[in-house]
Scaffold this motif. Structure first.
Motif, PDB file in Angstrom:
ATOM      1  N   GLY A 220       0.858  -1.170   0.000  1.00 16.06           N
ATOM      2  CA  GLY A 220       0.000   0.000   0.000  1.00 16.06           C
ATOM      3  C   GLY A 220       0.894   1.220   0.000  1.00 16.06           C
ATOM      4  N   VAL A 221       0.627   2.152   0.877  1.00 18.18           N
ATOM      5  CA  VAL A 221       1.455   3.341   1.002  1.00 18.18           C
ATOM      6  C   VAL A 221       2.711   2.959   1.765  1.00 18.18           C
ATOM      7  CG1 VAL A 221       1.586   5.672   1.930  1.00 18.18           C
ATOM      8  CG2 VAL A 221      -0.583   4.812   1.033  1.00 18.18           C
ATOM      9  N   THR A 222       3.875   3.287   1.212  1.00 18.54           N
ATOM     10  CA  THR A 222       5.151   2.998   1.861  1.00 18.54           C
ATOM     11  C   THR A 222       5.905   4.307   2.041  1.00 18.54           C
ATOM     12  OG1 THR A 222       5.203   0.866   0.742  1.00 18.54           O
ATOM     13  CG2 THR A 222       7.257   1.623   1.720  1.00 18.54           C
ATOM     14  N   ILE A 223       6.456   4.496   3.230  1.00 14.88           N
ATOM     15  CA  ILE A 223       7.194   5.720   3.534  1.00 14.88           C
ATOM     16  C   ILE A 223       8.608   5.376   3.982  1.00 14.88           C
ATOM     17  CG2 ILE A 223       5.110   7.001   4.153  1.00 14.88           C
ATOM     18  CD1 ILE A 223       5.843   6.549   7.122  1.00 14.88           C
ATOM     19  N   ARG A 224       9.482   6.386   3.996  1.00 16.92           N
ATOM     20  CA  ARG A 224      10.825   6.244   4.551  1.00 16.92           C
ATOM     21  C   ARG A 224      11.000   7.373   5.560  1.00 16.92           C
ATOM     22  NH1 ARG A 224      14.407   6.952   0.295  1.00 16.92           N
ATOM     23  NH2 ARG A 224      13.897   4.851  -0.304  1.00 16.92           N
ATOM     24  N   LEU A 225      11.251   7.022   6.808  1.00 17.36           N
ATOM     25  CA  LEU A 225      11.432   8.032   7.859  1.00 17.36           C
ATOM     26  C   LEU A 225      12.751   8.753   7.656  1.00 17.36           C
ATOM     27  CD1 LEU A 225      10.250   5.970  10.959  1.00 17.36           C
ATOM     28  CD2 LEU A 225       8.913   7.563   9.567  1.00 17.36           C
ATOM     29  N   ASN A 226      12.737  10.082   7.820  1.00 17.27           N
ATOM     30  CA  ASN A 226      13.957  10.873   7.686  1.00 17.27           C
ATOM     31  C   ASN A 226      14.908  10.653   8.852  1.00 17.27           C
ATOM     32  OD1 ASN A 226      13.109  11.993   5.261  1.00 17.27           O
ATOM     33  ND2 ASN A 226      12.020  13.640   6.291  1.00 17.27           N
ATOM     34  N   ASN A 227      14.362  10.468  10.037  1.00 20.64           N
ATOM     35  CA  ASN A 227      15.176  10.249  11.229  1.00 20.64           C
ATOM     36  C   ASN A 227      14.542   9.098  12.027  1.00 20.64           C
ATOM     37  OD1 ASN A 227      16.515  10.307  13.662  1.00 20.64           O
ATOM     38  ND2 ASN A 227      16.634  12.536  13.741  1.00 20.64           N
ATOM     39  N   PRO A 228      14.776   7.851  11.609  1.00 25.86           N
ATOM     40  CA  PRO A 228      14.087   6.707  12.217  1.00 25.86           C
ATOM     41  C   PRO A 228      14.227   6.610  13.730  1.00 25.86           C
ATOM     42  CG  PRO A 228      15.279   6.008  10.266  1.00 25.86           C
ATOM     43  CD  PRO A 228      15.674   7.428  10.533  1.00 25.86           C
ATOM     44  N   ALA A 229      15.412   6.824  14.278  1.00 26.17           N
ATOM     45  CA  ALA A 229      15.603   6.671  15.722  1.00 26.17           C
ATOM     46  C   ALA A 229      14.705   7.647  16.487  1.00 26.17           C
ATOM     47  CB  ALA A 229      17.066   6.875  16.098  1.00 26.17           C
ATOM     48  N   GLU A 230      14.685   8.887  16.048  1.00 27.03           N
ATOM     49  CA  GLU A 230      13.867   9.910  16.722  1.00 27.03           C
ATOM     50  C   GLU A 230      12.377   9.601  16.584  1.00 27.03           C
ATOM     51  OE1 GLU A 230      12.667  14.363  15.542  1.00 27.03           O
ATOM     52  OE2 GLU A 230      14.820  14.085  15.870  1.00 27.03           O
ATOM     53  N   VAL A 231      11.945   9.240  15.385  1.00 26.14           N
ATOM     54  CA  VAL A 231      10.526   8.987  15.147  1.00 26.14           C
ATOM     55  C   VAL A 231      10.068   7.724  15.883  1.00 26.14           C
ATOM     56  CG1 VAL A 231       8.791   8.470  13.386  1.00 26.14           C
ATOM     57  CG2 VAL A 231      10.531  10.222  12.948  1.00 26.14           C
ATOM     58  N   LEU A 232      10.849   6.672  15.843  1.00 28.94           N
ATOM     59  CA  LEU A 232      10.465   5.446  16.541  1.00 28.94           C
ATOM     60  C   LEU A 232      10.343   5.671  18.040  1.00 28.94           C
ATOM     61  CD1 LEU A 232      12.524   2.838  14.519  1.00 28.94           C
ATOM     62  CD2 LEU A 232      10.030   3.054  14.587  1.00 28.94           C
ATOM     63  N   GLU A 233      11.235   6.476  18.607  1.00 33.68           N
ATOM     64  CA  GLU A 233      11.129   6.803  20.037  1.00 33.68           C
ATOM     65  C   GLU A 233       9.830   7.565  20.305  1.00 33.68           C
ATOM     66  OE1 GLU A 233      13.234   9.561  23.432  1.00 33.68           O
ATOM     67  OE2 GLU A 233      14.488   8.839  21.779  1.00 33.68           O
ATOM     68  N   ARG A 234       9.489   8.537  19.442  1.00 34.29           N
ATOM     69  CA  ARG A 234       8.242   9.293  19.615  1.00 34.29           C
ATOM     70  C   ARG A 234       7.046   8.372  19.482  1.00 34.29           C
ATOM     71  NH1 ARG A 234       8.467  13.060  15.569  1.00 34.29           N
ATOM     72  NH2 ARG A 234       7.037  11.912  14.227  1.00 34.29           N
ATOM     73  N   TRP A 235       7.090   7.463  18.503  1.00 36.11           N
ATOM     74  CA  TRP A 235       5.981   6.525  18.328  1.00 36.11           C
ATOM     75  C   TRP A 235       5.793   5.650  19.559  1.00 36.11           C
ATOM     76  CZ3 TRP A 235       6.583   4.158  12.745  1.00 36.11           C
ATOM     77  CH2 TRP A 235       6.275   5.133  11.795  1.00 36.11           C
ATOM     78  N   GLU A 236       6.892   5.145  20.115  1.00 40.41           N
ATOM     79  CA  GLU A 236       6.795   4.306  21.319  1.00 40.41           C
ATOM     80  C   GLU A 236       6.105   5.069  22.449  1.00 40.41           C
ATOM     81  OE1 GLU A 236       7.638   1.149  21.965  1.00 40.41           O
ATOM     82  OE2 GLU A 236       8.756   0.613  20.171  1.00 40.41           O
ATOM     83  N   ARG A 237       6.515   6.309  22.651  1.00 36.92           N
ATOM     84  CA  ARG A 237       5.917   7.112  23.733  1.00 36.92           C
ATOM     85  C   ARG A 237       4.456   7.441  23.427  1.00 36.92           C
ATOM     86  NH1 ARG A 237      10.163   9.223  27.160  1.00 36.92           N
ATOM     87  NH2 ARG A 237      12.159   8.758  26.197  1.00 36.92           N
ATOM     88  N   THR A 238       4.174   7.731  22.163  1.00 34.50           N
ATOM     89  CA  THR A 238       2.795   8.041  21.772  1.00 34.50           C
ATOM     90  C   THR A 238       1.892   6.838  22.021  1.00 34.50           C
ATOM     91  OG1 THR A 238       3.497   9.661  20.112  1.00 34.50           O
ATOM     92  CG2 THR A 238       1.299   8.714  19.829  1.00 34.50           C
ATOM     93  N   LEU A 239       2.334   5.648  21.639  1.00 26.57           N
ATOM     94  CA  LEU A 239       1.519   4.448  21.858  1.00 26.57           C
ATOM     95  C   LEU A 239       1.390   4.138  23.350  1.00 26.57           C
ATOM     96  CD1 LEU A 239       2.580   2.067  18.947  1.00 26.57           C
ATOM     97  CD2 LEU A 239       0.669   3.671  19.067  1.00 26.57           C
ATOM     98  N   ASP A 240       2.436   4.363  24.125  1.00 23.20           N
ATOM     99  CA  ASP A 240       2.340   4.185  25.578  1.00 23.20           C
ATOM    100  C   ASP A 240       1.280   5.117  26.146  1.00 23.20           C
ATOM    101  OD1 ASP A 240       4.307   2.241  25.604  1.00 23.20           O
ATOM    102  OD2 ASP A 240       5.900   3.592  26.288  1.00 23.20           O
ATOM    103  N   GLU A 241       1.282   6.368  25.678  1.00 16.15           N
ATOM    104  CA  GLU A 241       0.291   7.335  26.166  1.00 16.15           C
ATOM    105  C   GLU A 241      -1.114   6.983  25.694  1.00 16.15           C
ATOM    106  OE1 GLU A 241       1.997  11.050  24.848  1.00 16.15           O
ATOM    107  OE2 GLU A 241       3.364  11.119  26.559  1.00 16.15           O
ATOM    108  N   LEU A 242      -1.244   6.378  24.514  1.00 15.01           N
ATOM    109  CA  LEU A 242      -2.567   5.956  24.041  1.00 15.01           C
ATOM    110  C   LEU A 242      -3.162   4.871  24.917  1.00 15.01           C
ATOM    111  CD1 LEU A 242      -2.540   5.733  20.134  1.00 15.01           C
ATOM    112  CD2 LEU A 242      -4.078   7.049  21.600  1.00 15.01           C
ATOM    113  N   MET A 243      -2.311   4.075  25.526  1.00 17.10           N
ATOM    114  CA  MET A 243      -2.794   2.964  26.355  1.00 17.10           C
ATOM    115  C   MET A 243      -3.287   3.428  27.725  1.00 17.10           C
ATOM    116  SD  MET A 243      -2.418   0.567  24.208  1.00 17.10           S
ATOM    117  CE  MET A 243      -2.469  -1.008  25.031  1.00 17.10           C
ATOM    118  N   ARG A 244      -3.010   4.680  28.069  1.00 16.62           N
ATOM    119  CA  ARG A 244      -3.449   5.182  29.382  1.00 16.62           C
ATOM    120  C   ARG A 244      -4.894   5.596  29.364  1.00 16.62           C
ATOM    121  NH1 ARG A 244       0.282   9.563  31.721  1.00 16.62           N
ATOM    122  NH2 ARG A 244       1.299   9.889  29.750  1.00 16.62           N
TER     123      ARG A 244
END
Length: 148
Positions: A124-148
């Motif tokens: 489907g839609v495929t993307i390439r992150l410009n700064n994977p380490a930074e974005v993946l860390e933000r995603w982890e925190r965002t998903l943790d916050e979604l679970m609250r």
């Protein structure tokens, strides 16, 4: 939702899913379809009928979701196209959120999987992150916050 889609949205193995983007469809006030992209770091399936979404505040998509309480998710996984009709409820703001988002609880009102006998759906839609380490860390925190 199907097993393939649940795997994509289960909130784990984000490094393997960093190139996957999905389409989130809403309806504007003047009744035009509106399409936005959402990543695996902004949506999580709690189970096969309940999801949580974290969207940027103030966007057209966020406003449409608040106004209508509905959206459609279009995703591609396991060689299939998956469409989920979502009923939405805005969740309270997290005052201590590291990455403030407008959060939604979603229940699956309808689910459809699409395949073609004459062709394979490869991606489907495929993307390439410009700064994977930074974005993946933000995603982890965002998903943790979604679970609250």
């Amino acid at each position: 939702m199907s097993e393939e889609l649940f795997w994509l949205l289960d909130g784990s193995r984000l490094e393997c899913k960093q190139g996957d983007a999905m389409m989130l469809l809403t309806v504007t006030e003047d009744l035009w379809p509106h399409i936005a992209m959402i990543s695996a770091g902004e949506i999580v399936a709690l189970d096969r009928r309940c999801l949580r979404l974290a969207l940027w505040p103030g966007t057209t998509t966020t406003g449409n979701m608040i106004r209508t309480g509905k959206a459609t998710l279009a995703a591609f996984a396991g060689g299939k196209a998956h469409y989920l009709r979502l009923l939405l409820e805005e969740l309270p703001e997290l005052p201590d959120a590291e990455y403030p988002r407008t959060r939604f609880a979603a229940s699956v009102a309808a689910s459809r999987t699409d395949t073609a006998k004459y062709a394979d759906i490869l991606t489907g839609v495929t993307i390439r992150l410009n700064n994977p380490a930074e974005v993946l860390e933000r995603w982890e925190r965002t998903l943790d916050e979604l679970m609250r």
